[in-house]
Design an enzyme around this catalytic site. Structure first.
Site, mmCIF file in Angstrom:
data_model
loop_
_atom_site.group_PDB
_atom_site.id
_atom_site.type_symbol
_atom_site.label_atom_id
_atom_site.label_comp_id
_atom_site.label_asym_id
_atom_site.label_seq_id
_atom_site.Cartn_x
_atom_site.Cartn_y
_atom_site.Cartn_z
ATOM 1 N N LYS A 187 -3.092 2.894 3.268
ATOM 2 C CA LYS A 187 -1.946 2.245 4.219
ATOM 3 C C LYS A 187 -1.711 3.119 5.399
ATOM 4 O O LYS A 187 -1.867 4.389 5.354
ATOM 5 C CB LYS A 187 -0.643 1.906 3.307
ATOM 6 C CG LYS A 187 -1.050 0.951 2.242
ATOM 7 C CD LYS A 187 0.534 0.855 1.692
ATOM 8 C CE LYS A 187 0.641 -0.213 0.655
ATOM 9 N NZ LYS A 187 0.365 -1.705 1.159
ATOM 10 N N ARG A 209 -2.803 -7.109 -8.453
ATOM 11 C CA ARG A 209 -3.738 -7.998 -9.048
ATOM 12 C C ARG A 209 -4.621 -7.533 -10.044
ATOM 13 O O ARG A 209 -4.775 -8.146 -11.187
ATOM 14 C CB ARG A 209 -4.193 -9.087 -8.029
ATOM 15 C CG ARG A 209 -5.114 -8.339 -7.161
ATOM 16 C CD ARG A 209 -5.529 -9.195 -6.207
ATOM 17 N NE ARG A 209 -4.512 -9.107 -4.867
ATOM 18 C CZ ARG A 209 -4.780 -9.980 -3.749
ATOM 19 N NH1 ARG A 209 -5.652 -10.506 -3.431
ATOM 20 N NH2 ARG A 209 -3.683 -9.653 -2.706
HETATM 21 N N1 BES Z 1 2.478 -3.629 -2.711
HETATM 22 C C1 BES Z 1 1.840 -4.192 -1.594
HETATM 23 C C2 BES Z 1 2.371 -5.366 -1.228
HETATM 24 C C3 BES Z 1 3.632 -5.045 -0.247
HETATM 25 C C4 BES Z 1 3.428 -4.943 1.048
HETATM 26 C C5 BES Z 1 4.867 -5.274 -0.758
HETATM 27 C C6 BES Z 1 4.520 -4.917 1.775
HETATM 28 C C7 BES Z 1 5.945 -5.071 0.138
HETATM 29 C C8 BES Z 1 5.667 -5.002 1.417
HETATM 30 C C9 BES Z 1 0.287 -4.778 -2.028
HETATM 31 O O1 BES Z 1 0.096 -3.676 -3.016
HETATM 32 C C10 BES Z 1 -0.721 -4.691 -0.847
HETATM 33 O O2 BES Z 1 -0.765 -3.643 -0.321
HETATM 34 N N2 BES Z 1 -1.178 -5.991 -0.768
HETATM 35 C C11 BES Z 1 -1.993 -6.080 0.279
HETATM 36 C C12 BES Z 1 -2.967 -7.265 -0.005
HETATM 37 C C13 BES Z 1 -4.096 -7.081 0.762
HETATM 38 C C14 BES Z 1 -4.957 -5.860 0.913
HETATM 39 C C15 BES Z 1 -5.142 -8.318 0.323
HETATM 40 C C16 BES Z 1 -1.186 -6.632 1.748
HETATM 41 O O3 BES Z 1 -0.359 -7.366 1.433
HETATM 42 O O4 BES Z 1 -1.483 -6.174 2.924
HETATM 43 ZN ZN ZN Z 2 -1.526 -2.247 -2.340
#
Ligand code: BES
Ligand code: ZN
Ligand code: ZN
Length: 497
Positions: free
Chosen positions: A267, A341
């Site tokens: 990230k 997931r």
């Molecule tokens: N934990 C995050 C989702 C999240 C993002 C929660 C911001 C709260 C605030 C999750 O694991 C994630 O990173 N999801 C990605 C999925 C994508 C790579 C398909 C996302 O939401 O960008």
């Molecule tokens: Zn994530």
């Protein structure tokens, strides 16, 4: 906060007076209010200096009759239990040193459910996370005591309602404590140890921990893949309440990423600290178990929490890996940041195959896309059963925790199952509808009940709490940090009360 009931007229500490809009004089039930304070209140009301709009507050002091905090309930015909809950929370949020630690609440013409809701709001809002501070932030507010005056005939019933609310609040606060805990101290096995410690308080609960080695042996490929890159290894924690009972029962499943760096699909750095909350789904499950156990719920409930830390490392999973999950289905991992997931695929499968669920509900801070769709105002809610989805939506509305219906469409399922080399893929084809593709992915891991032509998928709902588990500034029950959302929704759904 200690809330007690009194059928007397005494006023201890600051008088808290909930008032409806348009009341121009002090209501009849004012015995016990010292006359100088009464005169001051009358004056303020008559002059129209306090209009009692919902959540308006005014502090009165300076007479020898003590202090009063007036709290607005808005128009009487519009006031419902949500109004009362918010008013109670607003009182606690507004407390300053001058109000002291003792409050006496004097209602007039309010029913018992409304009074209990006000008390619930006070208890919910009376929370601070200061474990890591030498000087406690809310030193002034430590050990708040509130007394609610009511008629003698109502005392037993009201105190029953308030005791139950206090039990449920303890579950919400546990969820918040877990969520707020910094990620250096909140890692998968630390969560498991807290659960084991907690189980010692109750004879009718059991906690089982499936550690990393056992998870590998059992074939929990999703959990293992996400957690293997961390020195703090993953685990699955299974909570059982009243396990001796036979028959179908609810099973709750939580995403428990104690820190989500994104893994190799790292990230960006900004606000990455917030990813400590990525175990909010598991905190919801643990908090719900506490609320149910503490309030003496007699039915059977199982909670499954999927705990892992998502780290980039030499031994972390890579984008492109194909993993085999507990279900036997394979996943092409196209982005290691779509890790929730993966752990849930094992949790959901376990829920439907090792237990006999009446229904499964999972909680996950799953997608940024859900925050784009609904902001911080509502949780995304998906289900393979329209009636069940409505029941959860209604339960949320009943307790003031919004969960908004979202679509489970075959097109999204198709998008998540068209990997060229595996059964499923953990990333959609594009970025559109990301919260929906995630939900459609999860559905692939909800087992069927029965075999052959009789096979039917177990009733299941998915709640994406990415926007509501923290950062929800309009949530009046919360100052800052983890919100503990949906513990109360689940208690309502499961117990019907
Ligand atoms: N934990 C995050 C989702 C999240 C993002 C929660 C911001 C709260 C605030 C999750 O694991 C994630 O990173 N999801 C990605 C999925 C994508 C790579 C398909 C996302 O939401 O960008
Ligand atoms: Zn994530
Ligand atoms: Zn995550």
């Amino acid at each position: 906060m200690q809330v007690t009931i009194s059928s007397g007229n005494n006023i201890n500490g600051t008088l808290v007076l909930p008032l409806f809009q348009g009341e121009e004089s002090l209501p009849e039930v004012d015995e016990g209010i010292p006359s100088s304070l009464k005169i001051q209140i009358e004056r303020v009301l008559q002059d129209g200096d306090f209009k009692a709009k919902a959540n308006a507050v005014l502090t009165l002091m300076g007479t020898d009759g003590g202090k009063a905090l007036l709290i607005g309930l808005g128009k009487e015909d519009k006031a419902d239990i949500h109004t009362y809950r918010e008013a109670g929370a607003t009182v606690v949020a507004s407390l300053k040193k001058v109000h002291g630690n003792e409050l006496t609440v004097l209602f007039h013409g309010s029913d018992l459910a409304s009074m209990a809701s006000f008390a619930e709001g006070m208890m919910l809002r009376d929370y601070s996370y200061d474990l890591y501070k030498m000087k406690k932030e809310d030193d002034d507010k430590n050990d708040l005591a509130a007394r609610i005056n009511c008629s003698e005939g109502d005392a037993t019933e009201l105190s029953g309602l308030i005791d139950r609310a206090a039990s449920i609040v303890s579950g919400v606060h546990l969820s918040r404590d877990l969520g707020n805990c910094p990620p250096n101290d909140m890692y998968p096995m630390a969560f498991a140890e807290k659960a084991e410690q907690w189980a010692k308080d109750y004879d009718n609960v059991k906690v089982e921990v499936i550690d990393y080695e056992a998870a590998k042996r059992h074939g929990m490929g999703g959990l293992v893949a996400v957690g293997m890159g961390s020195s703090r290894k993953p685990c699955m924690v299974i909570f059982t309440l009243n396990g001796d009972l036979k028959g179908q029962h609810p099973v709750l499943v939580g995403k428990g990423i104690t820190f989500d760096t994104g893994g190799i699909s790292l990230k960006p750095g900004a606000n990455m600290d917030e990813m400590k909350y990525d175990m909010g789904g598991s905190a919801t499950v643990f908090g719900t178990m506490q609320a149910l156990a503490s309030s003496g719920y007699a039915g059977k409930v199982v909670g499954i929490t999927c705990m892992a830390e998502n780290m980039p490392a030499a031994n972390a999973q890579r984008p492109g890996d194909v993993i085999t999950t507990l279900s036997g289905k394979t996943i092409e991992v196209l982005n290691t940041d779509a890790e929730g997931r993966l752990v849930l695929s094992d949790g959901l499968w376990k829920a439907g195959t090792d237990f006999d669920p009446e229904y499964i509900v999972d909680f996950a801070t799953l997608t940024g896309a859900c925050v784009v769709a609904l902001g911080h105002e509502a949780t995304g809610l998906w289900s393979n059963d329209d009636d069940f989805r409505t029941r959860i939506h209604d339960a949320g509305n009943d307790v003031g925790e919004l969960a908004w219906p979202m679509p489970l469409l075959p097109a999204f399922e198709k998008e998540m199952t068209d990997s060229k080399i595996a059964d499923t893929r953990n990333l959609g084809a594009g970025r559109w509808g990301g919260a929906n593709t995630a939900a459609a992915f999860l559905k692939q891991f909800v087992p069927n009940r029965g075999e052959g032509d009789d096979a039917e998928q177990i009733t299941w709902a998915h709640m994406d709490i990415a926007g509501t588990y923290w950062g929800a500034k309009t949530n009046k029950m919360v100052g800052h940090g983890a919100t503990g959302i949906h513990v109360r929704t689940m208690v309502r759904l499961i117990t019907g009360e």
